[in-house]
Design a protein around this motif. Structure first.
Motif, PDB file in Angstrom:
ATOM      1  N   GLY A 276      -5.777   6.653  -3.719  1.00  0.00           N
ATOM      2  CA  GLY A 276      -5.372   7.563  -2.642  1.00  0.00           C
ATOM      3  C   GLY A 276      -3.899   7.914  -2.727  1.00  0.00           C
ATOM      4  O   GLY A 276      -3.507   9.070  -2.577  1.00  0.00           O
ATOM      5  N   PHE A 277      -3.072   6.908  -3.003  1.00  0.00           N
ATOM      6  CA  PHE A 277      -1.633   7.141  -3.128  1.00  0.00           C
ATOM      7  C   PHE A 277      -1.324   8.001  -4.348  1.00  0.00           C
ATOM      8  O   PHE A 277      -0.467   8.886  -4.283  1.00  0.00           O
ATOM      9  N   ALA A 278      -2.035   7.752  -5.451  1.00  0.00           N
ATOM     10  CA  ALA A 278      -1.818   8.544  -6.672  1.00  0.00           C
ATOM     11  C   ALA A 278      -2.138  10.014  -6.427  1.00  0.00           C
ATOM     12  O   ALA A 278      -1.437  10.905  -6.923  1.00  0.00           O
ATOM     13  N   GLN A 279      -3.184  10.267  -5.654  1.00  0.00           N
ATOM     14  CA  GLN A 279      -3.532  11.652  -5.334  1.00  0.00           C
ATOM     15  C   GLN A 279      -2.387  12.313  -4.564  1.00  0.00           C
ATOM     16  O   GLN A 279      -2.031  13.464  -4.832  1.00  0.00           O
ATOM     17  N   LEU A 280      -1.817  11.582  -3.616  1.00  0.00           N
ATOM     18  CA  LEU A 280      -0.715  12.133  -2.825  1.00  0.00           C
ATOM     19  C   LEU A 280       0.524  12.387  -3.679  1.00  0.00           C
ATOM     20  O   LEU A 280       1.239  13.368  -3.461  1.00  0.00           O
ATOM     21  N   VAL A 281       0.768  11.535  -4.650  1.00  0.00           N
ATOM     22  CA  VAL A 281       1.881  11.762  -5.581  1.00  0.00           C
ATOM     23  C   VAL A 281       1.599  13.007  -6.410  1.00  0.00           C
ATOM     24  O   VAL A 281       2.474  13.871  -6.572  1.00  0.00           O
ATOM     25  N   ASP A 282       0.366  13.131  -6.908  1.00  0.00           N
ATOM     26  CA  ASP A 282      -0.004  14.305  -7.703  1.00  0.00           C
ATOM     27  C   ASP A 282       0.134  15.602  -6.908  1.00  0.00           C
ATOM     28  O   ASP A 282       0.479  16.643  -7.462  1.00  0.00           O
ATOM     29  N   GLU A 283      -0.134  15.534  -5.619  1.00  0.00           N
ATOM     30  CA  GLU A 283      -0.047  16.722  -4.759  1.00  0.00           C
ATOM     31  C   GLU A 283       1.382  16.994  -4.291  1.00  0.00           C
ATOM     32  O   GLU A 283       1.638  17.988  -3.620  1.00  0.00           O
ATOM     33  N   GLY A 284       2.302  16.093  -4.585  1.00  0.00           N
ATOM     34  CA  GLY A 284       3.691  16.277  -4.160  1.00  0.00           C
ATOM     35  C   GLY A 284       3.953  15.872  -2.723  1.00  0.00           C
ATOM     36  O   GLY A 284       4.987  16.221  -2.151  1.00  0.00           O
TER      37      GLY A 284
ATOM     38  N   ALA B 246      -4.298  -4.805   1.914  1.00  0.00           N
ATOM     39  CA  ALA B 246      -4.423  -6.022   2.710  1.00  0.00           C
ATOM     40  C   ALA B 246      -4.628  -5.697   4.184  1.00  0.00           C
ATOM     41  O   ALA B 246      -5.481  -6.291   4.852  1.00  0.00           O
ATOM     42  N   PHE B 247      -3.863  -4.736   4.698  1.00  0.00           N
ATOM     43  CA  PHE B 247      -3.953  -4.372   6.110  1.00  0.00           C
ATOM     44  C   PHE B 247      -5.345  -3.842   6.463  1.00  0.00           C
ATOM     45  O   PHE B 247      -5.908  -4.188   7.495  1.00  0.00           O
ATOM     46  N   TYR B 248      -5.903  -2.989   5.598  1.00  0.00           N
ATOM     47  CA  TYR B 248      -7.199  -2.370   5.882  1.00  0.00           C
ATOM     48  C   TYR B 248      -8.367  -3.093   5.206  1.00  0.00           C
ATOM     49  O   TYR B 248      -9.504  -2.651   5.301  1.00  0.00           O
ATOM     50  N   ARG B 249      -8.059  -4.171   4.505  1.00  0.00           N
ATOM     51  CA  ARG B 249      -9.074  -4.985   3.833  1.00  0.00           C
ATOM     52  C   ARG B 249      -9.933  -4.158   2.883  1.00  0.00           C
ATOM     53  O   ARG B 249     -11.166  -4.118   2.995  1.00  0.00           O
ATOM     54  N   ILE B 250      -9.251  -3.480   1.986  1.00  0.00           N
ATOM     55  CA  ILE B 250      -9.921  -2.681   0.971  1.00  0.00           C
ATOM     56  C   ILE B 250      -9.392  -3.087  -0.398  1.00  0.00           C
ATOM     57  O   ILE B 250      -8.386  -3.792  -0.503  1.00  0.00           O
ATOM     58  N   ASN B 251     -10.047  -2.628  -1.428  1.00  0.00           N
ATOM     59  CA  ASN B 251      -9.641  -2.909  -2.792  1.00  0.00           C
ATOM     60  C   ASN B 251      -8.295  -2.229  -3.076  1.00  0.00           C
ATOM     61  O   ASN B 251      -8.133  -1.039  -2.788  1.00  0.00           O
ATOM     62  N   PRO B 252      -7.332  -2.951  -3.650  1.00  0.00           N
ATOM     63  CA  PRO B 252      -6.042  -2.336  -3.974  1.00  0.00           C
ATOM     64  C   PRO B 252      -6.163  -1.120  -4.892  1.00  0.00           C
ATOM     65  O   PRO B 252      -5.376  -0.180  -4.783  1.00  0.00           O
ATOM     66  N   ALA B 253      -7.152  -1.117  -5.770  1.00  0.00           N
ATOM     67  CA  ALA B 253      -7.344   0.033  -6.666  1.00  0.00           C
ATOM     68  C   ALA B 253      -7.742   1.278  -5.883  1.00  0.00           C
ATOM     69  O   ALA B 253      -7.350   2.399  -6.227  1.00  0.00           O
ATOM     70  N   THR B 254      -8.492   1.085  -4.801  1.00  0.00           N
ATOM     71  CA  THR B 254      -8.883   2.218  -3.950  1.00  0.00           C
ATOM     72  C   THR B 254      -7.661   2.793  -3.256  1.00  0.00           C
ATOM     73  O   THR B 254      -7.468   4.010  -3.214  1.00  0.00           O
TER      74      THR B 254
ATOM     75  N   PRO C 110     -15.232   9.525   0.237  1.00  0.00           N
ATOM     76  CA  PRO C 110     -14.680   8.337  -0.412  1.00  0.00           C
ATOM     77  C   PRO C 110     -13.462   7.798   0.338  1.00  0.00           C
ATOM     78  O   PRO C 110     -12.670   8.565   0.897  1.00  0.00           O
ATOM     79  N   ILE C 111     -13.318   6.489   0.333  1.00  0.00           N
ATOM     80  CA  ILE C 111     -12.231   5.844   1.064  1.00  0.00           C
ATOM     81  C   ILE C 111     -10.866   6.335   0.587  1.00  0.00           C
ATOM     82  O   ILE C 111      -9.971   6.569   1.398  1.00  0.00           O
ATOM     83  N   TYR C 112     -10.703   6.545  -0.725  1.00  0.00           N
ATOM     84  CA  TYR C 112      -9.383   6.982  -1.199  1.00  0.00           C
ATOM     85  C   TYR C 112      -9.005   8.348  -0.624  1.00  0.00           C
ATOM     86  O   TYR C 112      -7.829   8.605  -0.345  1.00  0.00           O
ATOM     87  N   LEU C 113      -9.996   9.218  -0.415  1.00  0.00           N
ATOM     88  CA  LEU C 113      -9.711  10.519   0.209  1.00  0.00           C
ATOM     89  C   LEU C 113      -9.354  10.344   1.684  1.00  0.00           C
ATOM     90  O   LEU C 113      -8.491  11.047   2.207  1.00  0.00           O
ATOM     91  N   GLN C 114     -10.018   9.403   2.348  1.00  0.00           N
ATOM     92  CA  GLN C 114      -9.711   9.132   3.744  1.00  0.00           C
ATOM     93  C   GLN C 114      -8.307   8.548   3.889  1.00  0.00           C
ATOM     94  O   GLN C 114      -7.601   8.844   4.860  1.00  0.00           O
ATOM     95  N   ILE C 115      -7.903   7.739   2.909  1.00  0.00           N
ATOM     96  CA  ILE C 115      -6.536   7.198   2.904  1.00  0.00           C
ATOM     97  C   ILE C 115      -5.539   8.354   2.798  1.00  0.00           C
ATOM     98  O   ILE C 115      -4.591   8.447   3.574  1.00  0.00           O
TER      99      ILE C 115
END
Length: 117
Positions: A51-59, A39-47, A7-12
């Motif tokens: 990915g960012f939320a996962q990184l916050v959850d992981e610290g 915008a930079f990668y032309r993907i859905n902001p929710a995606t 999934p793209i969010y994991l790749q992010i």
């Protein structure tokens, strides 16, 4: 940048982790916002947000309310420790198992590795 293997969010998340490990992103450095990233990668902001939320959850990242996301001071050490553990489990253990099956001792492996440097 993105492939069809995961999934793209994991790749992010993995891309940001790699940037932290390589030193491209440093401790307490601000990262692009999810909207900028999208915008930079032309993907859905929710995606991007997932990915960012996962990184916050992981610290790995932390939020400063009203300012943005930043690299956690503990992130480089935490990521190195995780990668080291994964390296031993996924890369080295199978090699050692195969060496044992074909009769190569740990001493022989150590000697071989020492002679390569």
């Amino acid at each position: 940048m993105f492939n069809d293997r995961s999934p793209i969010y994991l790749q992010i998340a993995d891309g940001i982790k790699n940037d932290i490990l390589s030193g491209t992103l440093r401790e307490d450095e601000q990262v692009m916002s999810t909207n900028q990233y999208a915008a930079f990668y032309r993907i859905n902001p929710a995606t991007a947000a997932k990915g960012f939320a996962q990184l916050v959850d992981e610290g790995v990242l932390y939020k400063r309310r009203g300012i943005g996301m930043f690299v956690s001071p503990a992130a480089p050490g935490k990521l190195r420790a995780e990668r080291r553990e994964r390296f031993f489990a996924e890369a080295l253990e199978p090699v050692l198992d195969e060496a044992e099956r074909v009769g190569i001792s740990v001493d022989e492996i150590t000697h071989y590795l020492g002679s390569r440097r």
